[in-house]
Motif scaffolding. Structure first.
Motif, PDB file in Angstrom:
ATOM      1  N   LYS A  19       4.914  54.750  25.604  1.00  0.00           N
ATOM      2  CA  LYS A  19       4.272  55.865  24.677  1.00  0.00           C
ATOM      3  C   LYS A  19       3.182  56.234  25.665  1.00  0.00           C
ATOM      4  O   LYS A  19       2.810  57.548  25.549  1.00  0.00           O
ATOM      5  N   ARG A  20       2.389  55.508  26.223  1.00  0.00           N
ATOM      6  CA  ARG A  20       1.115  55.787  27.057  1.00  0.00           C
ATOM      7  C   ARG A  20       1.756  56.796  28.207  1.00  0.00           C
ATOM      8  O   ARG A  20       0.826  57.746  28.571  1.00  0.00           O
ATOM      9  N   ALA A  21       2.572  56.192  28.817  1.00  0.00           N
ATOM     10  CA  ALA A  21       3.287  57.057  29.906  1.00  0.00           C
ATOM     11  C   ALA A  21       3.652  58.601  29.446  1.00  0.00           C
ATOM     12  O   ALA A  21       3.185  59.747  30.176  1.00  0.00           O
ATOM     13  N   ARG A  22       4.419  58.604  28.281  1.00  0.00           N
ATOM     14  CA  ARG A  22       4.497  60.061  27.819  1.00  0.00           C
ATOM     15  C   ARG A  22       3.413  60.765  27.403  1.00  0.00           C
ATOM     16  O   ARG A  22       3.217  62.093  27.701  1.00  0.00           O
ATOM     17  N   GLU A  23       2.303  60.241  26.936  1.00  0.00           N
ATOM     18  CA  GLU A  23       0.927  60.732  26.210  1.00  0.00           C
ATOM     19  C   GLU A  23       0.389  61.467  27.736  1.00  0.00           C
ATOM     20  O   GLU A  23      -0.341  62.355  27.694  1.00  0.00           O
ATOM     21  N   ARG A  24       0.574  60.728  28.981  1.00  0.00           N
ATOM     22  CA  ARG A  24      -0.165  61.173  29.937  1.00  0.00           C
ATOM     23  C   ARG A  24       0.628  62.368  31.046  1.00  0.00           C
ATOM     24  O   ARG A  24       0.372  62.772  31.922  1.00  0.00           O
ATOM     25  N   GLU A  25       2.013  62.519  30.340  1.00  0.00           N
ATOM     26  CA  GLU A  25       2.877  63.228  31.326  1.00  0.00           C
ATOM     27  C   GLU A  25       2.586  64.622  31.572  1.00  0.00           C
ATOM     28  O   GLU A  25       2.489  64.829  32.981  1.00  0.00           O
ATOM     29  N   THR A  26       1.742  65.198  30.895  1.00  0.00           N
ATOM     30  CA  THR A  26       1.275  66.623  31.100  1.00  0.00           C
ATOM     31  C   THR A  26       0.209  66.501  32.097  1.00  0.00           C
ATOM     32  O   THR A  26       0.289  67.314  33.006  1.00  0.00           O
ATOM     33  N   ASN A  27      -0.801  65.601  32.137  1.00  0.00           N
ATOM     34  CA  ASN A  27      -1.629  65.394  33.216  1.00  0.00           C
ATOM     35  C   ASN A  27      -1.054  65.080  34.838  1.00  0.00           C
ATOM     36  O   ASN A  27      -1.144  65.767  35.702  1.00  0.00           O
ATOM     37  N   PHE A  28       0.046  64.414  34.800  1.00  0.00           N
ATOM     38  CA  PHE A  28       0.838  64.183  36.106  1.00  0.00           C
ATOM     39  C   PHE A  28       1.548  65.422  36.446  1.00  0.00           C
ATOM     40  O   PHE A  28       1.601  65.699  37.372  1.00  0.00           O
ATOM     41  N   LYS A  29       1.975  66.147  35.439  1.00  0.00           N
ATOM     42  CA  LYS A  29       2.952  67.551  35.781  1.00  0.00           C
ATOM     43  C   LYS A  29       1.906  68.413  36.450  1.00  0.00           C
ATOM     44  O   LYS A  29       2.465  69.260  37.325  1.00  0.00           O
ATOM     45  N   SER A  30       0.734  68.421  36.036  1.00  0.00           N
ATOM     46  CA  SER A  30      -0.329  69.357  36.715  1.00  0.00           C
ATOM     47  C   SER A  30      -1.199  68.968  38.102  1.00  0.00           C
ATOM     48  O   SER A  30      -1.923  69.833  38.765  1.00  0.00           O
ATOM     49  N   ILE A  31      -0.846  68.022  38.604  1.00  0.00           N
ATOM     50  CA  ILE A  31      -1.084  67.452  39.980  1.00  0.00           C
ATOM     51  C   ILE A  31      -0.748  68.211  41.047  1.00  0.00           C
ATOM     52  O   ILE A  31       0.694  68.429  41.346  1.00  0.00           O
ATOM     53  N   PRO A  32      -1.560  68.851  41.774  1.00  0.00           N
ATOM     54  CA  PRO A  32      -1.070  69.751  42.960  1.00  0.00           C
ATOM     55  C   PRO A  32      -0.554  68.832  43.853  1.00  0.00           C
ATOM     56  O   PRO A  32      -1.153  67.971  44.200  1.00  0.00           O
ATOM     57  N   GLY A  33       0.612  69.101  44.501  1.00  0.00           N
ATOM     58  CA  GLY A  33       1.238  68.404  45.515  1.00  0.00           C
ATOM     59  C   GLY A  33       2.410  67.386  45.039  1.00  0.00           C
ATOM     60  O   GLY A  33       2.999  66.814  45.975  1.00  0.00           O
ATOM     61  N   LEU A  34       2.404  67.079  43.738  1.00  0.00           N
ATOM     62  CA  LEU A  34       3.184  66.036  43.389  1.00  0.00           C
ATOM     63  C   LEU A  34       4.378  66.643  42.940  1.00  0.00           C
ATOM     64  O   LEU A  34       4.574  67.406  42.176  1.00  0.00           O
ATOM     65  N   LEU A  35       5.397  66.357  43.694  1.00  0.00           N
ATOM     66  CA  LEU A  35       6.786  67.067  43.703  1.00  0.00           C
ATOM     67  C   LEU A  35       7.556  66.333  42.547  1.00  0.00           C
ATOM     68  O   LEU A  35       8.564  67.064  41.899  1.00  0.00           O
ATOM     69  N   PRO A  73      -5.131  51.625  35.632  1.00  0.00           N
ATOM     70  CA  PRO A  73      -5.384  50.277  35.362  1.00  0.00           C
ATOM     71  C   PRO A  73      -5.622  49.942  33.858  1.00  0.00           C
ATOM     72  O   PRO A  73      -5.015  48.986  33.178  1.00  0.00           O
ATOM     73  N   SER A  74      -6.667  50.820  33.379  1.00  0.00           N
ATOM     74  CA  SER A  74      -6.778  50.352  31.929  1.00  0.00           C
ATOM     75  C   SER A  74      -5.657  51.189  31.015  1.00  0.00           C
ATOM     76  O   SER A  74      -5.372  50.668  29.970  1.00  0.00           O
ATOM     77  N   ALA A  75      -5.293  52.101  31.484  1.00  0.00           N
ATOM     78  CA  ALA A  75      -4.036  52.793  30.518  1.00  0.00           C
ATOM     79  C   ALA A  75      -2.792  52.272  30.501  1.00  0.00           C
ATOM     80  O   ALA A  75      -2.520  52.318  29.183  1.00  0.00           O
ATOM     81  N   TYR A  76      -2.518  51.260  31.275  1.00  0.00           N
ATOM     82  CA  TYR A  76      -1.301  50.595  31.251  1.00  0.00           C
ATOM     83  C   TYR A  76      -1.626  48.971  31.277  1.00  0.00           C
ATOM     84  O   TYR A  76      -0.685  48.294  31.341  1.00  0.00           O
ATOM     85  N   ALA A  77      -2.961  48.524  30.847  1.00  0.00           N
ATOM     86  CA  ALA A  77      -3.101  47.447  30.941  1.00  0.00           C
ATOM     87  C   ALA A  77      -2.771  46.215  31.958  1.00  0.00           C
ATOM     88  O   ALA A  77      -2.011  45.419  31.691  1.00  0.00           O
ATOM     89  N   ILE A  78      -2.924  46.639  33.060  1.00  0.00           N
ATOM     90  CA  ILE A  78      -2.442  46.008  34.406  1.00  0.00           C
ATOM     91  C   ILE A  78      -3.302  44.707  34.373  1.00  0.00           C
ATOM     92  O   ILE A  78      -4.496  44.872  34.434  1.00  0.00           O
TER      93      ILE A  78
END
Length: 96
Positions: A19-35, A73-78
Motif C-alpha cells: 500500500k505504501r509503495a503504491r502511494e509513493r509510485e507517482t513520486n518515483f515515476k517523476s525521478i529524472p533518469g530512473l528508467l 527507511p521511515s516509509a517502509y519501517a526498515i
C-alpha cells in the motif's frame, strides 16, 4: 546504464508495505533518469526490495541526495541497514 539492487527488512505486513509503495509510485515515476523500478519480495521472511535501472551515475547520485530517497527507511519501517549493490549494465538483450 546502472543497475541498483536494494534489499531491506521491514516489520510491516506485506499488504501495508505494498500500500505504501503504491502511494509513493507517482513520486518515483517523476525521478529524472530512473528508467525502471521493480518492486521485489525475496524468499526471506520480511525481506523486500527494489531493482532500479538508471540512465547514469549522475541520475542515481541526484536521487540518493533527494528527500524521497532519505524517506525510504521511515516509509517502509526498515529495521536494519539495507543491502545495496550497484552494477554497470554492459549489454542488454532487448531494446524496449
Amino acid at each position: 546504464m546502472i543497475l541498483q539492487i536494494i534489499k531491506l527488512k521491514s516489520d510491516l505486513p506485506e499488504e501495508e508495505l505494498l500500500k505504501r509503495a503504491r502511494e509513493r509510485e507517482t513520486n518515483f515515476k517523476s525521478i529524472p533518469g530512473l528508467l525502471q523500478k521493480y518492486y521485489i519480495k525475496t524468499s526471506k521472511e520480511g525481506e523486500y526490495g527494489g531493482v532500479y535501472v538508471w540512465d547514469s551515475v549522475q541520475s542515481l547520485q541526484s536521487y540518493q541526495e533527494s528527500d524521497l530517497a532519505k524517506s525510504i527507511p521511515s516509509a517502509y519501517a526498515i529495521n536494519e541497514a539495507p543491502d545495496i549493490e550497484m552494477m554497470d549494465i554492459i549489454f542488454q538483450l532487448r531494446n524496449k
